[in-house]
Design a protein around this motif. Structure first.
Motif, short mmCIF file in Angstrom:
data_model
loop_
_atom_site.label_atom_id
_atom_site.label_comp_id
_atom_site.label_asym_id
_atom_site.label_seq_id
_atom_site.Cartn_x
_atom_site.Cartn_y
_atom_site.Cartn_z
N UNK A 166 -87.44 36.44 154.83
CA UNK A 166 -87.97 36.93 153.32
C UNK A 166 -88.09 38.61 153.36
N UNK A 167 -87.87 38.82 152.22
CA UNK A 167 -88.07 40.28 151.79
C UNK A 167 -89.26 40.45 151.06
N UNK A 168 -90.34 41.37 151.64
CA UNK A 168 -91.33 41.55 150.94
C UNK A 168 -91.85 42.82 150.60
N UNK A 169 -92.00 43.14 149.25
CA UNK A 169 -92.47 44.40 148.74
C UNK A 169 -94.11 44.71 149.35
N UNK A 170 -94.68 45.77 148.89
CA UNK A 170 -95.95 46.08 149.12
C UNK A 170 -96.82 45.06 148.17
N UNK A 171 -98.06 44.81 148.83
CA UNK A 171 -99.01 43.98 148.13
C UNK A 171 -99.18 44.52 146.37
N UNK A 172 -99.19 45.64 146.34
CA UNK A 172 -99.46 46.17 144.95
C UNK A 172 -98.08 45.80 144.03
N UNK A 173 -97.02 45.92 144.75
CA UNK A 173 -95.74 45.53 143.91
C UNK A 173 -95.61 43.92 143.84
N UNK A 174 -96.11 43.24 144.78
CA UNK A 174 -96.07 41.87 144.82
C UNK A 174 -97.11 41.45 143.50
N UNK A 175 -98.24 41.69 143.55
CA UNK A 175 -99.00 41.73 142.39
C UNK A 175 -98.57 41.88 141.16
N UNK A 176 -97.89 42.87 140.91
CA UNK A 176 -97.29 43.49 139.79
C UNK A 176 -96.16 42.65 139.14
N UNK A 177 -95.29 42.02 140.10
CA UNK A 177 -94.33 41.21 139.94
C UNK A 177 -94.73 39.79 139.45
N UNK A 178 -95.94 39.20 140.31
CA UNK A 178 -96.29 38.14 139.96
C UNK A 178 -97.02 38.12 138.50
N UNK A 179 -97.51 39.03 138.16
CA UNK A 179 -98.25 39.20 136.97
C UNK A 179 -97.31 39.09 135.67
N UNK A 180 -96.03 39.85 135.92
CA UNK A 180 -95.08 39.84 134.81
C UNK A 180 -94.39 38.48 134.67
N UNK A 181 -94.19 37.86 135.87
CA UNK A 181 -93.62 36.33 135.79
C UNK A 181 -94.52 35.44 135.19
N UNK A 182 -95.72 35.72 135.46
CA UNK A 182 -96.74 34.60 135.03
C UNK A 182 -97.05 34.71 133.56
N UNK A 183 -96.89 35.84 133.00
CA UNK A 183 -96.89 36.10 131.76
C UNK A 183 -95.65 35.34 130.97
N UNK A 184 -94.61 35.43 131.71
CA UNK A 184 -93.29 34.97 131.00
C UNK A 184 -93.59 33.44 131.22
N UNK A 185 -94.38 32.66 132.00
CA UNK A 185 -94.69 31.43 132.33
C UNK A 185 -95.47 30.91 131.26
N UNK A 186 -96.33 31.65 131.05
CA UNK A 186 -97.50 31.57 129.81
C UNK A 186 -96.68 31.45 128.34
N UNK A 187 -95.62 32.11 128.10
CA UNK A 187 -95.07 32.36 126.93
C UNK A 187 -94.35 30.87 126.91
#
Length: 422
Positions: A364-385
């Motif tokens: 697996x390729x993992x970014x920093x925790x801060x970037x993980x959190x930001x990516x997760x928030x963007x995709x979560x917003x897409x899911x909610x839409x």
């Protein structure tokens, strides 16, 4: 009771019920190849032309079996929900035939409107009739042409039929528009996942106001945590033999565990079994297709209740949350790149299985925790839409269904322009 001004008439008296062409006929003279509709093409309320196959037929039989604009398509059978379902043929393909498992009902347009008839057949009134006379077997049902012909059609005055069909068409357009929005949003999310989860697109770091930088860390899944088993020593046959009901995770439809879809099984009181906790990741170990093997779901809920895992799955518990955030893991493990890495590990012929040992070796390729959190928030917003659009679609379908029940049985009457009625 028939509403005032309406009639109840057997379908065969107001329409011609036409059977379709049978496959596999031998010894055809100078056959031609023509597109034809199968049961799979005739959906409830629309015709799916994504895949249209062809069939050979003799030239002089073409007119006999060709569909015409306004024909109402009705399925002979299949699953209960397919029985009698159909839609109006709008001449999308010319010429086009229909298989013998699909009936083409050609209404007398001076008596009954095609769109009204299609709606009536698809309504609770129509489905109740078809199921009442269908030949049934396990999960399947079928009707024949005689039963189709005897369908008791409720026939309002023609202007009222057209008005009802027009009202329902408005709802159909709203439903179709919402379905397209959902499909578009899903495609956009898929493309976004492909970019974000591979580092091709970097989001803005809220701390610096600039895009995240730096290489992502490469790790093996096994370095991040350890596995645990589900309800050990149990099979499906064991479920229900114990004394204590407990919730357990069984189906991984979503990347996050759906807490509303937990099932109940029985275990013995005091039995020592592994329970799940926030951040746990679950993988399927077996599937009929390699694409479904190793499908994952992440526990994103904090709960005091003891929840168990199906024995046909296994759990993975990260050592801590300082390398892989649960919110990011739910998307990463369902991303195209990781899914491809997992699916090639599947072994089997008729059924595919996954080795835990091999799974733990995937990289697996993992970014920093801060970037993980930001990516997760963007995709979560897409899911909610998408979820909001799906909720809207379900509401529209329920509203239309209730309206159909009222309009198509005369419980609710529509106003017709007197000039049109005359």
């Amino acid at each position: 009771m028939v509403p005032n001004g309406w009639n109840r008439i057997a379908l065969e008296k107001i329409a011609e019920v036409r059977s379709g062409v049978a496959k596999g006929k031998k010894g055809l003279k100078a056959p031609i190849e023509v597109p034809y509709l199968r049961v799979a093409n005739v959906q409830d309320g629309h015709v799916d032309l994504t895949e249209v196959k062809t069939i050979e037929i003799e030239q002089d039989k073409l007119e006999r079996y060709s569909l015409k604009y306004g024909d109402v398509l009705m399925n002979e059978g299949g699953d209960y929900d397919k029985l009698g379902r159909g839609d109006v043929w709008l001449g999308q393909i010319e010429p086009c035939l229909h298989q013998n498992h699909v009936f083409a009902v050609r209404p007398n347009q001076d008596i009954v409107d095609s769109f009204f008839l299609a709606a009536l057949a698809a309504s609770n009134y129509g489905k109740t009739y078809f199921l009442s006379c269908a030949k049934r077997s396990t999960n399947l049902a079928s009707i024949n042409s005689t039963q189709i012909k005897e369908f008791p059609v409720l026939v309002p005055p023609l202007p009222e039929q057209k008005k009802i069909a027009q009202i329902l068409s408005t709802w159909d357009k709203a439903i179709a528009t919402t379905e397209k929005l959902i499909a578009t949003s899903q495609q956009q999310k898929k493309a976004l996942m492909q970019q974000l989860l591979t580092g091709k697109k970097r989001l803005v770091n809220p701390k610096t106001g600039k895009a995240f930088e730096g290489d992502w860390e490469e790790v093996k899944l096994g370095e991040l945590g350890k596995t645990f088993t589900g309800l050990t020593g149990k099979t499906k046959d064991d479920f229900g033999k114990g004394k204590q009901y407990v919730p357990y995770i069984n189906i991984f439809k979503n990347s996050a565990v759906d807490m509303n879809a937990l099932e109940l099984v029985k275990i013995n009181n005091g039995e020592n079994q592994n329970t799940v906790q926030y951040g746990d990741i679950f993988f399927t170990t077996s599937s009929e297709t390699p694409e479904e093997v190793g499908m994952s779901s992440v526990m994103l809920n904090q709960t005091k209740e003891s929840i168990y895992l199906n024995s046909f799955c296994f759990g993975f518990r990260p050592h801590d949350m300082q390398q892989l955030l649960p919110g990011f893991a739910q998307y990463l493990l369902r991303g195209t790149q990781v899914r491809r890495s997992i699916s090639i590990l599947a072994q089997g012929a008729t059924r595919y299985n996954l080795s835990k040992t091999q799974l733990l070796k995937i990289e697996l390729k993992l970014p920093s925790l801060e970037e993980q959190q930001k990516i997760a928030s963007v995709l979560t917003a897409a899911d909610k839409e998408i979820e909001l659009l799906q909720a809207k679609l379900a509401h529209l379908k329920d509203e239309k269904k209730a309206l159909m029940q009222q309009l198509l049985t005369g419980k609710r009457r529509v106003k017709v322009d007197e000039n049109v009625a005359a």
